[in-house]
Design an enzyme around this catalytic site. Structure first.
Site, PDB file in Angstrom:
ATOM      1  CG  ASP A 132      87.124  15.108  23.137  1.00  0.00           C
ATOM      2  OD1 ASP A 132      86.334  15.977  22.737  1.00  0.00           O
ATOM      3  OD2 ASP A 132      86.871  14.348  24.091  1.00  0.00           O
ATOM      4  NE  ARG A 182      84.314  20.598  21.893  1.00  0.00           N
ATOM      5  CZ  ARG A 182      84.387  19.282  22.150  1.00  0.00           C
ATOM      6  NH1 ARG A 182      85.469  18.748  22.675  1.00  0.00           N
ATOM      7  NH2 ARG A 182      83.364  18.492  21.861  1.00  0.00           N
TER       8      ARG A 182
HETATM    9  P1  FDA Z   1      88.746  28.606  33.347  1.00  0.00           P
HETATM   10  O1  FDA Z   1      89.314  27.262  33.722  1.00  0.00           O
HETATM   11  O2  FDA Z   1      89.615  29.791  33.495  1.00  0.00           O
HETATM   12  O3  FDA Z   1      87.398  28.789  34.138  1.00  0.00           O
HETATM   13  C1  FDA Z   1      86.631  29.974  34.100  1.00  0.00           C
HETATM   14  C2  FDA Z   1      85.571  29.902  35.192  1.00  0.00           C
HETATM   15  O4  FDA Z   1      84.673  28.807  34.928  1.00  0.00           O
HETATM   16  C3  FDA Z   1      86.126  29.586  36.576  1.00  0.00           C
HETATM   17  O5  FDA Z   1      86.536  30.758  37.232  1.00  0.00           O
HETATM   18  C4  FDA Z   1      84.960  28.900  37.228  1.00  0.00           C
HETATM   19  O6  FDA Z   1      84.022  29.849  37.639  1.00  0.00           O
HETATM   20  C5  FDA Z   1      84.364  28.099  36.114  1.00  0.00           C
HETATM   21  N1  FDA Z   1      84.921  26.735  36.031  1.00  0.00           N
HETATM   22  C6  FDA Z   1      85.782  26.269  35.087  1.00  0.00           C
HETATM   23  N2  FDA Z   1      86.069  24.976  35.285  1.00  0.00           N
HETATM   24  C7  FDA Z   1      85.409  24.588  36.367  1.00  0.00           C
HETATM   25  C8  FDA Z   1      85.306  23.354  37.073  1.00  0.00           C
HETATM   26  N3  FDA Z   1      85.960  22.267  36.682  1.00  0.00           N
HETATM   27  N4  FDA Z   1      84.512  23.313  38.173  1.00  0.00           N
HETATM   28  C9  FDA Z   1      83.820  24.420  38.557  1.00  0.00           C
HETATM   29  N5  FDA Z   1      83.882  25.625  37.918  1.00  0.00           N
HETATM   30  C10 FDA Z   1      84.659  25.711  36.864  1.00  0.00           C
HETATM   31  N6  FDA Z   1      90.290  20.540  26.656  1.00  0.00           N
HETATM   32  C11 FDA Z   1      91.163  19.886  25.861  1.00  0.00           C
HETATM   33  O7  FDA Z   1      92.374  19.984  26.076  1.00  0.00           O
HETATM   34  N7  FDA Z   1      90.700  19.118  24.825  1.00  0.00           N
HETATM   35  C12 FDA Z   1      89.389  19.000  24.525  1.00  0.00           C
HETATM   36  O8  FDA Z   1      89.018  18.303  23.577  1.00  0.00           O
HETATM   37  C13 FDA Z   1      88.461  19.705  25.351  1.00  0.00           C
HETATM   38  N8  FDA Z   1      87.108  19.630  25.124  1.00  0.00           N
HETATM   39  C14 FDA Z   1      86.263  20.461  25.829  1.00  0.00           C
HETATM   40  C15 FDA Z   1      84.910  20.498  25.524  1.00  0.00           C
HETATM   41  C16 FDA Z   1      84.073  21.387  26.161  1.00  0.00           C
HETATM   42  C17 FDA Z   1      82.633  21.454  25.761  1.00  0.00           C
HETATM   43  C18 FDA Z   1      84.589  22.251  27.181  1.00  0.00           C
HETATM   44  C19 FDA Z   1      83.719  23.242  27.860  1.00  0.00           C
HETATM   45  C20 FDA Z   1      85.915  22.174  27.529  1.00  0.00           C
HETATM   46  C21 FDA Z   1      86.759  21.270  26.884  1.00  0.00           C
HETATM   47  N9  FDA Z   1      88.091  21.166  27.238  1.00  0.00           N
HETATM   48  C22 FDA Z   1      88.952  20.455  26.422  1.00  0.00           C
HETATM   49  C23 FDA Z   1      88.573  21.735  28.535  1.00  0.00           C
HETATM   50  C24 FDA Z   1      89.126  23.125  28.369  1.00  0.00           C
HETATM   51  O9  FDA Z   1      90.330  23.085  27.649  1.00  0.00           O
HETATM   52  C25 FDA Z   1      89.370  23.785  29.724  1.00  0.00           C
HETATM   53  O10 FDA Z   1      90.293  23.022  30.436  1.00  0.00           O
HETATM   54  C26 FDA Z   1      88.118  23.955  30.572  1.00  0.00           C
HETATM   55  O11 FDA Z   1      87.018  24.297  29.793  1.00  0.00           O
HETATM   56  C27 FDA Z   1      88.318  25.078  31.602  1.00  0.00           C
HETATM   57  O12 FDA Z   1      88.595  26.290  30.934  1.00  0.00           O
HETATM   58  P2  FDA Z   1      87.602  27.559  30.911  1.00  0.00           P
HETATM   59  O13 FDA Z   1      87.672  28.128  29.536  1.00  0.00           O
HETATM   60  O14 FDA Z   1      86.260  27.161  31.359  1.00  0.00           O
HETATM   61  O15 FDA Z   1      88.283  28.630  31.815  1.00  0.00           O
END
Ligand code: FDA
Length: 306
Positions: A132, A182
């Site tokens: 991570d 990732r």
């Molecule tokens: P965004 O936050 O803009 O969300 C897009 C849409 O997804 C929202 O409009 C909503 O519909 C839905 N959604 C997103 N989050 C939600 C929630 N919590 N509850 C409900 N709905 C939600 N970060 C990091 O700094 N280091 C790391 O090692 C990792 N590892 C990691 C692994 C995996 C498998 C994932 C999916 C994510 C991470 N992250 C991470 C977290 C990442 O950086 C980020 O903060 C989250 O994925 C949210 O970003 P989105 O790309 O989903 O977009």
């Protein structure tokens, strides 16, 4: 603004005590966390893999303060991998490891050795490891440790955060044959000097990074719930002629579960990040910060205690 307030609260011991003991917490934690111990995590893992998904299991905890705690975290991962092997789940499993939980902040060589032991255990059962990425003060150290581990374990996965200005260059560096990377937006509160601040700038950076990874010879892992970015990922897969087994989508346990199954049913590899353990506070607060609708929970929890 709200996001930075919640992320600041994620470092407050007082608010942690309030949230941890609030009556509403249990349900919210249950939504985002797959259990408190290995047995419960294995039950959640079996349910996910049974639904056609793959997993990356994370033992919750970060910023370990003592060598003893770091050794305990290493032992936990070895027991987890043993459990995944015995349950016949290892081939569909990765484990996500936070180096700060292994002592990175006070002893980088020891954290590297703990991570190496986890890689050896993962290889012995047929699983993989992904490191991570935490806040930007740890990025160089994490990438150094990644390179050290990849000498013997080339399938060790990296995480790059699109919100960091440096990440396009890191994507170019890591887009090498077989390299598992990732790509996520990034979950920490970072200063303007190192990170894009607006959602649109982060999204644009995500797309530039995605283009580099999807056009290169590595194995991209697109970790997002964002429908627009997922559609762009699917489009680039077609454009660059990537077969479904040549990249994957990743999402967090409990976030957009119907979309997780839909993508798996489309034939994509869909990996679910499955956290478990009792040290859920920092992880939960980062999830709340991502979605203002979830913040009502925090307000209710604080009011009910105050
Ligand atoms: P965004 O936050 O803009 O969300 C897009 C849409 O997804 C929202 O409009 C909503 O519909 C839905 N959604 C997103 N989050 C939600 C929630 N919590 N509850 C409900 N709905 C939600 N970060 C990091 O700094 N280091 C790391 O090692 C990792 N590892 C990691 C692994 C995996 C498998 C994932 C999916 C994510 C991470 N992250 C991470 C977290 C990442 O950086 C980020 O903060 C989250 O994925 C949210 O970003 P989105 O790309 O989903 O977009």
């Amino acid at each position: 603004m709200l996001r930075s307030v919640i992320l600041a609260a994620s470092r407050s011991a007082t608010i942690e005590r309030l949230v941890a003991t609030a009556p509403f917490s249990r349900d919210v934690v249950r939504r985002f966390v797959g259990g408190t111990n290995i047995d419960e995590a294995l039950t959640a893992a079996a349910a996910l893999t049974g639904a056609g998904l793959t997993i990356s299991v994370d033992h919750l905890g970060e910023d370990t303060a003592t060598p003893e705690q770091a050794s305990t975290v290493r032992a936990e991962y070895l027991a987890l991998l043993d459990g995944l092997g015995r349950a016949g789940l290892a081939a569909r499993s990765d484990v996500s490891v936070k180096l700060s939980a292994l002592g990175q902040r006070f002893d980088e060589p020891v954290a590297t050795e703990h991570a190496r032991a986890i890689c050896v255990a993962a290889a012995s059962v047929g699983a993989t490891v992904t490191l991570d990425m935490e806040d930007h003060t740890t990025t160089d150290s994490t990438l150094d440790i990644l390179h050290a581990l990849r000498v013997e374990h080339p399938d060790t996965g990296a995480v790059l955060q699109a919100y960091l200005r440096r990440t396009e260059a890191d994507c170019r560096e890591l887009a090498t044959p077989g390299s598992r990377v990732r790509l996520c937006k990034g979950a920490y509160a970072e200063p303007e000097s190192v990170a894009y601040q607006s959602a649109i700038d982060v999204d644009k950076s995500f797309v530039r990074c995605l283009n580099i990874l999807m056009s290169g010879p590595g194995y991209p892992m697109l970790a997002t719930h964002d429908p627009r970015l997922i559609a762009i990922g699917e489009d680039r897969a077609r454009w660059f002629d990537r077969a479904p087994e040549e990249f994957e989508f990743q999402m967090l346990y409990g976030v957009r579960p119907a979309e997780q199954v839909r993508l798996a049913d489309e034939g994509y590899t869909m990996r679910i990040y499955l956290p478990y353990g009792t040290d859920w506070y920092g992880y939960l607060m980062r999830r709340l910060a991502e979605r203002p609708a979830n913040v009502a929970f925090l307000g209710r929890a604080l009011r009910s205690r105050g």
